[in-house]
Design a protein around this motif. Sequence first.
Motif, mmCIF file in Angstrom:
data_model
loop_
_atom_site.group_PDB
_atom_site.id
_atom_site.type_symbol
_atom_site.label_atom_id
_atom_site.label_comp_id
_atom_site.label_asym_id
_atom_site.label_seq_id
_atom_site.Cartn_x
_atom_site.Cartn_y
_atom_site.Cartn_z
ATOM 1 N N ASP A 212 0.856 -1.184 0.000
ATOM 2 C CA ASP A 212 0.000 0.000 0.000
ATOM 3 C C ASP A 212 0.900 1.244 0.000
ATOM 4 O O ASP A 212 2.100 1.147 0.247
ATOM 5 C CB ASP A 212 -0.838 -0.073 1.290
ATOM 6 C CG ASP A 212 -1.895 1.010 1.383
ATOM 7 O OD1 ASP A 212 -2.199 1.643 0.367
ATOM 8 O OD2 ASP A 212 -2.425 1.203 2.496
ATOM 9 N N LYS A 214 0.413 4.807 1.858
ATOM 10 C CA LYS A 214 -0.516 5.579 2.689
ATOM 11 C C LYS A 214 -0.350 7.093 2.570
ATOM 12 O O LYS A 214 -1.337 7.799 2.472
ATOM 13 C CB LYS A 214 -0.400 5.152 4.149
ATOM 14 C CG LYS A 214 -1.033 3.779 4.393
ATOM 15 C CD LYS A 214 -1.395 3.557 5.846
ATOM 16 C CE LYS A 214 -2.246 2.326 6.016
ATOM 17 N NZ LYS A 214 -1.499 1.144 6.437
ATOM 18 N N GLY A 226 -6.296 6.911 3.366
ATOM 19 C CA GLY A 226 -6.740 5.521 3.375
ATOM 20 C C GLY A 226 -5.871 4.635 2.503
ATOM 21 O O GLY A 226 -5.899 3.412 2.608
ATOM 22 N N TYR A 269 -5.920 -9.611 7.744
ATOM 23 C CA TYR A 269 -4.964 -8.766 7.019
ATOM 24 C C TYR A 269 -3.917 -8.322 8.032
ATOM 25 O O TYR A 269 -4.257 -7.676 9.025
ATOM 26 C CB TYR A 269 -5.757 -7.613 6.430
ATOM 27 C CG TYR A 269 -5.037 -6.351 5.987
ATOM 28 C CD1 TYR A 269 -3.900 -5.853 6.606
ATOM 29 C CD2 TYR A 269 -5.538 -5.611 4.930
ATOM 30 C CE1 TYR A 269 -3.297 -4.691 6.192
ATOM 31 C CE2 TYR A 269 -4.944 -4.433 4.509
ATOM 32 C CZ TYR A 269 -3.826 -3.979 5.157
ATOM 33 O OH TYR A 269 -3.228 -2.807 4.765
ATOM 34 N N ASN A 285 -6.029 -6.164 10.400
ATOM 35 C CA ASN A 285 -7.356 -5.730 9.980
ATOM 36 C C ASN A 285 -8.219 -6.970 9.787
ATOM 37 O O ASN A 285 -7.704 -8.045 9.469
ATOM 38 C CB ASN A 285 -7.284 -4.926 8.681
ATOM 39 C CG ASN A 285 -6.521 -3.624 8.863
ATOM 40 O OD1 ASN A 285 -6.673 -2.953 9.880
ATOM 41 N ND2 ASN A 285 -5.675 -3.281 7.909
ATOM 42 N N ARG A 287 -10.495 -7.552 7.516
ATOM 43 C CA ARG A 287 -11.152 -7.384 6.209
ATOM 44 C C ARG A 287 -10.081 -7.221 5.145
ATOM 45 O O ARG A 287 -8.895 -7.145 5.468
ATOM 46 C CB ARG A 287 -11.983 -6.106 6.280
ATOM 47 C CG ARG A 287 -11.089 -5.018 6.926
ATOM 48 C CD ARG A 287 -11.335 -3.648 6.563
ATOM 49 N NE ARG A 287 -10.404 -2.757 7.258
ATOM 50 C CZ ARG A 287 -9.317 -2.238 6.694
ATOM 51 N NH1 ARG A 287 -9.005 -2.542 5.463
ATOM 52 N NH2 ARG A 287 -8.524 -1.439 7.373
ATOM 53 N N LEU A 288 -10.508 -7.135 3.911
ATOM 54 C CA LEU A 288 -9.568 -6.892 2.817
ATOM 55 C C LEU A 288 -9.082 -5.439 2.857
ATOM 56 O O LEU A 288 -9.752 -4.572 3.405
ATOM 57 C CB LEU A 288 -10.251 -7.149 1.471
ATOM 58 C CG LEU A 288 -10.533 -8.616 1.144
ATOM 59 C CD1 LEU A 288 -11.613 -8.727 0.076
ATOM 60 C CD2 LEU A 288 -9.264 -9.308 0.687
ATOM 61 N N GLY A 289 -7.939 -5.188 2.265
ATOM 62 C CA GLY A 289 -7.388 -3.834 2.213
ATOM 63 C C GLY A 289 -7.980 -3.043 1.066
ATOM 64 O O GLY A 289 -8.396 -3.596 0.052
ATOM 65 N N ASP A 290 -8.003 -1.741 1.234
ATOM 66 C CA ASP A 290 -8.415 -0.837 0.170
ATOM 67 C C ASP A 290 -7.335 0.210 0.065
ATOM 68 O O ASP A 290 -7.157 0.974 1.010
ATOM 69 C CB ASP A 290 -9.768 -0.209 0.543
ATOM 70 C CG ASP A 290 -10.384 0.570 -0.605
ATOM 71 O OD1 ASP A 290 -9.661 0.857 -1.573
ATOM 72 O OD2 ASP A 290 -11.576 0.893 -0.532
ATOM 73 N N PRO A 291 -6.529 0.262 -0.971
ATOM 74 C CA PRO A 291 -6.727 -0.280 -2.315
ATOM 75 C C PRO A 291 -6.050 -1.617 -2.637
ATOM 76 O O PRO A 291 -6.042 -1.996 -3.804
ATOM 77 C CB PRO A 291 -6.105 0.820 -3.186
ATOM 78 C CG PRO A 291 -4.929 1.295 -2.378
ATOM 79 C CD PRO A 291 -5.377 1.199 -0.949
ATOM 80 N N GLU A 292 -5.503 -2.363 -1.680
ATOM 81 C CA GLU A 292 -4.774 -3.582 -2.052
ATOM 82 C C GLU A 292 -5.652 -4.591 -2.811
ATOM 83 O O GLU A 292 -5.162 -5.335 -3.667
ATOM 84 C CB GLU A 292 -4.212 -4.276 -0.798
ATOM 85 C CG GLU A 292 -3.118 -3.499 -0.092
ATOM 86 C CD GLU A 292 -3.662 -2.672 1.056
ATOM 87 O OE1 GLU A 292 -4.752 -2.069 0.897
ATOM 88 O OE2 GLU A 292 -3.015 -2.609 2.108
HETATM 89 N N1 GLY Z 1 -4.973 0.159 2.656
HETATM 90 C C1 GLY Z 1 -4.977 0.048 4.057
HETATM 91 C C2 GLY Z 1 -6.184 -0.541 4.626
HETATM 92 O O1 GLY Z 1 -7.056 -1.013 3.930
HETATM 93 O O2 GLY Z 1 -6.290 -0.524 5.842
#
Ligand code: GLY
Length: 422
Positions: A212, A214, A226, A269, A285, A287-292
Amino acid sequence: MKVLVVGGGGREHALVWKIAQSPRVEEVLCAPGNGGISRIARCIAIAANDLEGLVRLAQDEKIDLTVVGPEMPLCMGIVDLFQKEKLRIFGPSKGAAQIEGSKAFAKDLMQKYGIPAAQYRVFTKRDEAVAYIKKQGAPIVVKADGLAAGKGVIVAETEEEGIAALDDIMVKRVFGEAGERAVIEERLVGEEASFIAFSDGEHVLPLASSQDHKPVYDGDNGPNTGGMGAYSPAPVVTPEVHDRIMREIMIPTVKALAAEGYLYCGVLYAGLMIKEGIPKALEFNCRLGDPETQPIVMRMKGDLVPVMEACIEGGLADREIGWDPRTAVCVVMASEGYPGSYEKGKTIKGLEKVEKMEGAYCFHAGTKVENGNYLTAGGRVLGVTGLGKGIKEAMDVTYRAVAEITWDGAHFRTDIGKKALA
Ligand code: GLY
Ligand code: AMP
């Protein structure tokens, strides 16, 4: 079957895009969705944290599987609520989601089970925390315990900066209840990577590695966001490092959670810091990452739905995921002013040109459709994602697509992928 995806960001667009390709899926609904998602799924205007509304929707529409994108509904207990109503849902329970919902919970768990991470202490009293910062000295990392939309972590270069961050968190309560407790920890150095895996509570099936970006500006400058872009795979996660992450962090964490009474079903995650081949966990985390997720799903072969079902029903050990050997790069295009305040409603141009480009796809985040036009509707607006043989080609494809898209005030980083080039 009928699938409901909860959320409305770039991660959810990528999930919907992938799930809609499953031969087992007849229809995908998304709540609330966004402009891009509305072209491939039926969007329903229910917020991701309106748990009661989502239960009713799943019942009325006879949804066979609900997939949750963001952390907030998971930490609020959406999975427990759906299960009580006998609705099938993919994600960890409220108890298991504490791994993200409380940094103190995650740190205590890691310490108890010997999972490599930074030294830390948890505080409920501001003055004791200040004394600890002074004793430890700078640099030091100050974190709000609870959810803070990715903004609750301050890597302080000086003691004064650390104390100011602590006052924001614990006294001014800029993150609300999340600041009831603060975690203060040692600063780790190295290269960061995201390691994301599926789990059925016992087994761990890793996804391709990713990285990512950041900070908002090129060269990792400016405030954290994010996430302004990501690529997959992350070369820092060599096969040896991969094995170590699985052996020392991912599997022990799922086992530790089970030992504490939390069967972890869903996506786990780990945000990692890797130095000289040694990984340490910065955070988890649920959940899935955003934007990964955007570059990861672009590379994912085969059907995602049976993998998620195996997490719910067991049998993940027999599952495999195939990966496109190419590299994927995702560049986030954001509204002027993001991550601070920004205007919405700008007309986005050039999307149709990207649709015609081979190996590129534009995932939407903060967008909506009005009179046939796409308008900006959030801070992170688009995640332009491209595939190429190797990082250089993937960057070229992606940035060629980015160059086609314009709106008043659009900004993006021009160096997503550069670290992998080196
Ligand atoms: N890209 C970091 C997150 O989803 O927490
Ligand atoms: P988190 O939300 O915990 O992932 O933290 C956000 C970002 O803060 C991470 O991606 C790191 O860049 C940074 N960070 C968090 N904890 C540490 C630490 N102990 N040492 C250095 N950087 C950290």
